[in-house]
Scaffold this motif. Structure first.
Motif, short mmCIF file in Angstrom:
data_model
loop_
_atom_site.label_atom_id
_atom_site.label_comp_id
_atom_site.label_asym_id
_atom_site.label_seq_id
_atom_site.Cartn_x
_atom_site.Cartn_y
_atom_site.Cartn_z
N PHE A 1 34.61 33.04 30.77
CA PHE A 1 34.68 34.24 29.92
C PHE A 1 35.66 35.23 30.56
CE2 PHE A 1 31.70 36.99 27.10
CZ PHE A 1 32.79 37.73 26.65
N ILE A 2 36.95 34.93 30.44
CA ILE A 2 38.00 35.78 31.00
C ILE A 2 39.09 35.96 29.95
CG2 ILE A 2 39.71 36.08 32.81
CD1 ILE A 2 38.06 34.32 34.62
N TYR A 3 39.39 37.21 29.64
CA TYR A 3 40.45 37.54 28.69
C TYR A 3 41.43 38.52 29.35
CZ TYR A 3 37.74 35.70 24.71
OH TYR A 3 37.05 34.89 23.83
N GLY A 4 42.65 38.53 28.81
CA GLY A 4 43.63 39.51 29.25
C GLY A 4 44.37 40.09 28.06
N LEU B 1 37.70 41.22 31.70
CA LEU B 1 38.84 41.59 30.86
C LEU B 1 39.87 42.29 31.72
CD1 LEU B 1 40.36 42.07 28.18
CD2 LEU B 1 38.99 44.16 27.89
N GLY B 2 41.10 41.79 31.70
CA GLY B 2 42.20 42.44 32.40
C GLY B 2 43.09 43.15 31.40
N ILE B 3 43.31 44.46 31.61
CA ILE B 3 44.14 45.25 30.70
C ILE B 3 45.43 45.65 31.41
CG2 ILE B 3 44.31 47.40 29.39
CD1 ILE B 3 41.29 47.35 29.05
N CYS B 4 46.57 45.37 30.79
CA CYS B 4 47.89 45.73 31.31
C CYS B 4 48.09 45.10 32.69
CB CYS B 4 48.05 47.25 31.33
SG CYS B 4 49.77 47.78 31.55
N ALA B 5 48.07 45.89 33.77
CA ALA B 5 48.20 45.31 35.10
C ALA B 5 47.06 44.34 35.38
CB ALA B 5 48.23 46.41 36.16
N GLN C 1 48.03 41.12 34.16
CA GLN C 1 48.96 40.49 35.09
C GLN C 1 48.24 39.95 36.33
OE1 GLN C 1 51.71 43.78 35.54
NE2 GLN C 1 51.91 43.88 33.31
N MET C 2 47.13 40.61 36.71
CA MET C 2 46.35 40.12 37.85
C MET C 2 45.80 38.71 37.59
SD MET C 2 46.39 42.22 40.36
CE MET C 2 47.26 43.79 40.46
N LEU C 3 45.48 38.43 36.33
CA LEU C 3 45.00 37.08 36.00
C LEU C 3 46.07 36.05 36.35
CD1 LEU C 3 43.35 37.73 32.50
CD2 LEU C 3 42.30 37.90 34.77
N ALA C 4 47.33 36.38 36.07
CA ALA C 4 48.43 35.46 36.40
C ALA C 4 48.69 35.43 37.90
CB ALA C 4 49.69 35.87 35.64
N PHE C 5 48.68 36.62 38.53
CA PHE C 5 48.92 36.70 39.98
C PHE C 5 47.92 35.87 40.77
CE2 PHE C 5 51.00 41.14 39.61
CZ PHE C 5 52.26 40.58 39.55
N THR C 6 46.71 35.74 40.26
CA THR C 6 45.68 34.98 40.96
C THR C 6 46.14 33.56 41.25
OG1 THR C 6 43.95 36.30 39.91
CG2 THR C 6 43.27 34.20 40.84
N TYR C 7 46.94 33.02 40.35
CA TYR C 7 47.36 31.62 40.47
C TYR C 7 48.82 31.49 40.88
CZ TYR C 7 42.89 31.14 38.25
OH TYR C 7 41.54 31.23 37.99
N ILE D 1 54.35 37.72 26.46
CA ILE D 1 52.94 37.34 26.39
C ILE D 1 52.07 38.58 26.29
CG2 ILE D 1 51.06 36.26 27.70
CD1 ILE D 1 53.20 34.36 28.88
N GLN D 2 51.20 38.61 25.28
CA GLN D 2 50.35 39.78 25.02
C GLN D 2 48.88 39.53 25.36
OE1 GLN D 2 50.86 42.84 24.27
NE2 GLN D 2 52.90 43.02 23.40
N SER D 3 48.42 38.29 25.26
CA SER D 3 47.01 38.03 25.54
C SER D 3 46.82 36.58 25.95
CB SER D 3 46.15 38.34 24.30
OG SER D 3 44.78 38.09 24.57
N ILE D 4 46.00 36.39 26.99
CA ILE D 4 45.65 35.05 27.44
C ILE D 4 44.13 34.97 27.61
CG2 ILE D 4 47.85 34.58 28.56
CD1 ILE D 4 46.57 35.22 31.25
#
Length: 492
Positions: free
Chosen positions: A458-461, A369-373, A376-382, A449-452
């Protein structure tokens, strides 16, 4: 009388000509969002985000140029026209065709109003390297015991990693007979292979132009470090990789700088190797990755999780130490991994320190689970530019309830069990995810965007903070549901 009448007839024409010839001012757009000066983009089709111009007549649109040459005349030249403003703060444009990898790109933009009036060009540049964030850096931060400077005050600001936004700084006194220098005492002989430096983001005030690093074992006899003499520097972030040296003291000698005095915000030294694997708590626990500059978690994640009566303990590891290798060598696996918040602007951070986080997002099968930053790390990964500054800050955790924007759930998911739609939750951020990465789907939104969620893993943000304890937080169950789901997964 005829002359007077003729003059009166000519007045509207002259007035009209004066209006036509009147200069219309349009400010340049500001290319300080993402990508900004010398950041490293990691996707061949980056999102280009920048701040809007002001002035002009009617609606403004934008022209964007990209090229691998600073004069914008190479075969790689790209032009986009008629780009509209996203909102009252931003313009953004996703590159349509893949760019050339492992090269520097020059990026400029200008505004055009409805009458064809144009602003001046705004310029920046960035690197494209799709392998830049793939692997853990295999470096650890070297501890600095003391800093002394030849001139100026507040030398400890150079190693103040508790300053999350790197706002504090050391500035030498204005020019005089003594060339500015700073000596860093590591406390004991240490192997150093990388130096990271952050100066003032304003290029006209304090950038180092010519400087050199020196080494010493006794603090008296210094010698120049090979590969650490920099001439004609034109950036505010320097990553200096050197042949590993053994030293206790490092001296920075500044020979030339821009503005009235050299200005430095932060310096980090690195030693080769991997950090020690921590000992996790007994029983079931959650691994917390501290994404703050100092490795902290921004909010009180640990005590909150341990207070939920789920039987979970916590282990915190700084983002600059965590890696897939460390995760695999822990004595027992965590139930879940939570990536914390961070209140620093990313251009002020050494982003390669997050490579271990990106490794885990790509390759681990542990619930994340990624919270706040962390979201954003989930997006930065790609793609590093897939998150960007919003141009304003959402500080709903500090604002009156009526100012909070509701969050709309777009897709039903077990993570929202017991949460009404729409709901409100506290937010503390100035950046947001702007591109939903491939293999992810959008779950919730407000004006951003609030949640992806990953489609197969099993990855949420969450951009909002489910862990912040305020009376109006209707998103608390988001975190509780995530942890319960992770516990169920472990049973299976």
């Amino acid at each position: 009388m005829k002359k007077i009448c003729l003059s009166l007839l000519l007045l509207p024409i002259l007035f009209s000509c004066a209006k036509i010839n009147k200069k219309v001012d349009i400010t340049r757009p500001k290319l300080t969002n993402n990508p900004s000066w010398d950041v490293v983009c990691t996707n061949k089709k980056p999102l280009l985000s920048f701040y809007i111009s002001r002035g002009g007549i009617g609606k403004r649109t934008y022209i964007v140029h990209l090229d691998t040459e600073p004069h914008f005349n190479s075969p790689n030249f790209i032009e986009y026209k008629d780009i509209e403003e996203l909102d009252e703060f931003l313009v953004q444009k996703r590159v349509e065709k893949p760019l050339v990898d492992n090269i520097r790109y020059y990026f400029r933009a200008r505004a055009v109003d409805s009458k064809g009036n144009e602003s001046k060009w705004a310029h920046t540049r960035f690197y494209l390297d799709t392998s830049y964030n793939k692997n853990f850096m295999n470096l650890t931060r070297a501890k600095v015991q003391n800093v002394t400077v030849s001139t100026g005050e507040n030398p400890k600001n150079l190693i103040d990693y508790d300053d999350p936004g790197q706002v504090s700084f050391w500035q030498a006194a204005p020019p005089g007979p003594i060339k500015p220098s700073a000596i860093f005492d590591l406390g004991k002989p240490t192997t150093i292979s990388r130096i990271w430096m952050l100066a003032n983001i304003n290029r006209d005030n304090g950038w180092l132009v010519d400087f050199v690093w020196e080494k010493s074992l006794d603090g008296k006899n210094f010698e120049e470090i090979i590969d650490a003499k920099i001439l004609n520097n034109d950036t505010f972030r320097n990553v200096i990789d050197i042949t590993p040296i053994n030293t206790q003291y490092l001296r920075l000698k500044i020979n030339h700088f821009r503005g009235v005095a050299p200005h430095l915000n932060c310096i980090i030294f690195y030693t080769p190797g991997k950090p020690k694997v921590p000992t996790p708590p007994r029983g079931k626990y959650v691994l917390l990755v501290g994404d703050q500059m100092n490795g902290g978690t921004f909010t009180q994640l640990a005590p909150y999780i341990e207070s939920l009566y789920l039987g979970l303990k916590t282990l915190r590891v700084p983002h600059y130490e965590i890696s897939l290798d460390m995760l695999n060598r822990l004595q027992n696996r965590p139930v879940a991994i939570i990536l914390s918040g961070n209140n620093a602007g990313y251009p002020h951070l050494p982003m390669y320190e997050y490579n271990g986080v990106f490794e885990i997002i790509r390759n681990s099968d542990i619930p994340i689970l990624g919270i706040c930053a962390g979201h954003q790390m989930l997006a930065f990964t790609y793609g590093y530019s897939f998150a960007r500054s919003m141009g304003w800050e959402a500080l709903t955790a500090l604002e009156a309830l009526q100012q909070i924007e509701p969050i709309r759930i777009l897709k039903e998911d077990p993570i929202f069990k017991g949460i009404k739609n729409p709901f409100i939750a506290p937010e503390i951020h100035g950046w947001a995810v702007a591109v939903v990465p491939k293999d992810f789907e959008l779950l919730a939104t407000s004006s951003y965007i609030q949640s992806i969620k990953h489609k197969t893993k099993f990855i949420y943000g969450s951009q909002f903070h489910p862990e912040v304890e305020v009376s109006y937080n209707e998103g608390k169950k988001f975190l509780i549901n995530f942890l319960k789901m992770a516990l169920e997964t472990q049973k299976n």
